[in-house]
Scaffold this motif. Sequence first.
Motif, short mmCIF file in Angstrom:
data_model
loop_
_atom_site.label_atom_id
_atom_site.label_comp_id
_atom_site.label_asym_id
_atom_site.label_seq_id
_atom_site.Cartn_x
_atom_site.Cartn_y
_atom_site.Cartn_z
N PHE A 101 0.82 -1.22 0.00
CA PHE A 101 0.00 0.00 0.00
C PHE A 101 0.85 1.27 0.00
CE2 PHE A 101 -2.72 -3.36 1.48
CZ PHE A 101 -3.95 -3.08 0.90
N LEU A 102 2.15 1.15 -0.23
CA LEU A 102 3.01 2.34 -0.29
C LEU A 102 2.69 3.17 -1.54
CD1 LEU A 102 6.45 0.90 0.87
CD2 LEU A 102 5.15 2.72 1.99
N PRO A 103 2.85 4.49 -1.47
CA PRO A 103 2.48 5.37 -2.59
C PRO A 103 3.63 5.55 -3.59
CG PRO A 103 3.09 6.71 -0.71
CD PRO A 103 3.19 5.27 -0.25
N PHE A 104 3.94 4.52 -4.33
CA PHE A 104 5.05 4.59 -5.29
C PHE A 104 4.78 5.67 -6.34
CE2 PHE A 104 5.38 0.33 -3.55
CZ PHE A 104 6.75 0.20 -3.37
N LYS A 105 5.83 6.43 -6.65
CA LYS A 105 5.72 7.46 -7.67
C LYS A 105 5.77 6.87 -9.07
CE LYS A 105 7.88 11.74 -9.30
NZ LYS A 105 8.99 12.70 -9.11
N ASN A 106 6.60 5.83 -9.24
CA ASN A 106 6.80 5.28 -10.59
C ASN A 106 7.03 3.77 -10.49
OD1 ASN A 106 7.08 5.19 -13.34
ND2 ASN A 106 9.15 6.04 -13.37
N LEU A 107 6.02 3.06 -10.03
CA LEU A 107 6.14 1.62 -9.82
C LEU A 107 6.36 0.90 -11.14
CD1 LEU A 107 5.95 -0.68 -7.71
CD2 LEU A 107 3.49 -0.74 -8.14
N GLY A 108 7.35 -0.01 -11.15
CA GLY A 108 7.65 -0.73 -12.38
C GLY A 108 7.66 -2.24 -12.25
N LEU A 109 7.60 -2.76 -11.00
CA LEU A 109 7.69 -4.21 -10.81
C LEU A 109 7.23 -4.56 -9.40
CD1 LEU A 109 8.80 -7.09 -11.64
CD2 LEU A 109 10.96 -6.38 -10.59
N ILE A 110 6.49 -5.67 -9.28
CA ILE A 110 6.13 -6.23 -7.98
C ILE A 110 6.58 -7.68 -7.96
CG2 ILE A 110 4.26 -6.80 -6.37
CD1 ILE A 110 2.60 -4.58 -7.64
N VAL A 111 7.32 -8.06 -6.92
CA VAL A 111 7.75 -9.45 -6.72
C VAL A 111 7.13 -9.94 -5.42
CG1 VAL A 111 9.69 -11.01 -6.35
CG2 VAL A 111 9.93 -9.07 -7.92
N VAL A 112 6.52 -11.12 -5.43
CA VAL A 112 6.00 -11.76 -4.22
C VAL A 112 6.81 -13.03 -4.00
CG1 VAL A 112 3.96 -12.64 -3.03
CG2 VAL A 112 3.71 -10.84 -4.76
N ASP A 113 7.76 -12.98 -3.08
CA ASP A 113 8.61 -14.13 -2.81
C ASP A 113 7.89 -15.09 -1.86
OD1 ASP A 113 10.78 -15.75 -2.92
OD2 ASP A 113 12.16 -14.42 -1.87
N GLU A 114 8.10 -16.40 -2.07
CA GLU A 114 7.39 -17.43 -1.28
C GLU A 114 5.89 -17.15 -1.32
OE1 GLU A 114 9.08 -19.91 -0.28
OE2 GLU A 114 11.14 -19.16 -0.22
N GLU A 115 5.35 -17.03 -2.53
CA GLU A 115 3.97 -16.56 -2.70
C GLU A 115 2.94 -17.47 -2.04
OE1 GLU A 115 1.32 -17.82 -4.75
OE2 GLU A 115 2.38 -19.69 -5.15
N HIS A 116 3.31 -18.70 -1.74
CA HIS A 116 2.39 -19.65 -1.13
C HIS A 116 2.22 -19.43 0.37
CE1 HIS A 116 6.39 -21.23 -0.25
NE2 HIS A 116 5.84 -21.74 0.82
N ASP A 117 3.05 -18.61 0.98
CA ASP A 117 3.14 -18.54 2.44
C ASP A 117 1.85 -17.99 3.06
OD1 ASP A 117 3.94 -17.56 5.18
OD2 ASP A 117 5.85 -18.42 4.50
N PRO A 118 1.31 -18.66 4.08
CA PRO A 118 0.07 -18.17 4.74
C PRO A 118 0.23 -16.81 5.39
CG PRO A 118 0.53 -20.47 5.34
CD PRO A 118 1.74 -19.97 4.62
N ALA A 119 1.48 -16.38 5.67
CA ALA A 119 1.69 -15.08 6.33
C ALA A 119 1.23 -13.92 5.47
CB ALA A 119 3.16 -14.91 6.69
N TYR A 120 1.00 -14.14 4.18
CA TYR A 120 0.52 -13.06 3.32
C TYR A 120 -0.94 -12.73 3.56
CZ TYR A 120 4.80 -12.88 0.55
OH TYR A 120 6.10 -12.71 0.15
#
Length: 723
Positions: A301-320
Amino acid sequence: MAERTVDVLVPVAVDSPYTYRIPEGLALAPGDIVAVPLGARRVIGCVWPAGRARPPVGAKLKSISAPLDVPGFAPELVRFIDWVADYTLAPRGMVLRMALKLDEQAGEAQAKIGVRLAGAQPKRMTAARERVLAALADGLTRSKAEIAREAGAAASVVNGLIGEGTLEAVEIPPEPVTRTPDPDHAGPELGEAQAVAAAVLREAVGAGTFSVQLLDGVTGAGKTEVYFEAVAEAIRRGKQALILLPEIALTARFLDRFAARFGVRPAEWHSALSARRRARTWDAVAKGEVAAVAGARSALFLPFKNLGLIVVDEEHDPAYKQEDGVHYHARDMAVVRGRLAGVPVVLASATPSIETEVNARRGRYQRLALPERFGGSSIPPLAAIDLRKEGPPRGRWIAPRLAAAIGETLARGEQALLFLNRRGYAPLTLCRACGHRLRCPSCDAWLVEHRYRQRLVCHHCGFSMPSPASCPKCETADSFVACGPGVERLEEELRALYPKARTQVLSSDLAGGVERLRAELEAITKGEIDVVIGTQLVAKGHHFPGLALVGVIDADIGLGYGDPRAAERTFQLLHQVVGRAGRAAAAGRGLLQTHQPEHPVMAALIAGDRDAFYSQEILAREEADLPPFGRLASLIVSAADGPQAQSHVRRLASAAPREENVRVLGPAEAPLALIRGRHRWRLLAKSPRNFDLSAYLRRWLAAGPQPKGSVQVIVDVDPQSFL
């Protein structure tokens, strides 16, 4: 002249913006950050697109207090907040609160005062003054404390030289949140499959459009090095990259790996940061001064000025999955934000979630496979220890075959890991005289003995108490006995078997917090520990070069409980735990202690047939219309009074709109019927995948009884927990 007004969303539990009057001479646009009066206080809000505000009633409109000198939200972030609120049914203001981590004062960096040479030699010279002047002879500016420490002189000596004009005090600019990473600092040596995947990711970043890639690699395949190439490409193009991590404990080693690749660390974003640091980071991200952020789910939810990529590492993790406040899944919302912002999203995992696996099989996501470990090491073989035939002696938890394997591993100078997903010393404490069990006074749960802390603890509300000297029911003294093992008890048994072994328990609830945990992980990495005993914390992406053996004490512990995701989670967890072994020089192997080696999860793990497990689990989900082939939403009704909670949930159930596409299950008491003194009942709504379940829930809640008194209704769309 008509009065000019604007809608402003404020970060409180309201779903609609409020209308404010715009002072003369002030121009505002959607996304601008402003200060406004709210009742008797002043709050920070965001100018919202017109059309959602509740009509003003009666009183004269209040005016905007002032615009804030910070960048406004990009249109994609405004749309993202709206989307999350509409989907989760959370109040729009509470979603905004996650994005508006800004304090008018906390973000101001404190100025530091330094000293440097400025004038002639002092009239009176002492040995201490000579040391200070010699230390400053290089012309650099240092803080008073630093130069006093370096010269071995008192601060009064430095002040005296300032007073005589020999030194001058100057303001030292604050350190930036982080420096810009160098995408060409240290290019990695990639294997063939890694190079192919990295090229695809670089192309996706260069295209500047929305896409989703699943980076599907076995444990130890070098997934991080691959998606670092996507981050490097984003930085080269002047874009910002966001890397989501499931646990703060992972951050320290990840930051070091990032620095080795890019020359500097990324900005961090997680709950352990100070309020000032968080505010400064928020501001730097909004201004585009930060090129890369590594953070927990809230960084989304950060207000990126010029977002170009999102990576979700360990995408299976329940902590998300956020389980309080706004109930959202960061993996799914990352895909949504990527689509709204028009940027690529990379999901990385050795054991993808069923939802992600189905999307990859159906072509919605592009799969980039890394089928082999980097460097040529092999996947550790797995074998089952059937506890029905070769279990441990009575009162013990480590089977003889596993104990022997630990001894062989230690004799070779290698490390072993024992995994038991149960914190504390023992999960149950009861009186041997009358059978009385010690329960939490506020929850429907037993108290867990934590012998290291000498406390009995509730893992749901945090209540704790010392172990009583006598049974409160039969008053027999010293009658309580621990039943079952936790990681602390396992360490006790291991020390009895191998007293010279250096052991370490890894558990999230031990004293010392994140810093202690990071120090322990570093000690394991350096080979200073022989045997690690850990909970699920050890499964989260750690790299232990000397680890050769993984023993799972109770492989069956996650199966059951009526959870439709139990098989998936057990497979992922055990696969990840065993994957810690054999990553470097040592050849690895794993042993699973189980009462049901024939279970499909155990059979797939032992055979190393991941695809067979996924195919079987996907078929079962599809036949039952369970996610991702159907949709679920839970409604938890709770109250301090049991009959009040039951009455409300029954009236709520009877108010459910009739809809042929929706099946309402319940009401029924939640499996954990009492937590923190609140009685809990559950309703479950089930629908086809293409049905707008969120809209149905909104109609249902509007038609149902409104919560009164202590009654609360919590809606969880796409629930991960069924307790």
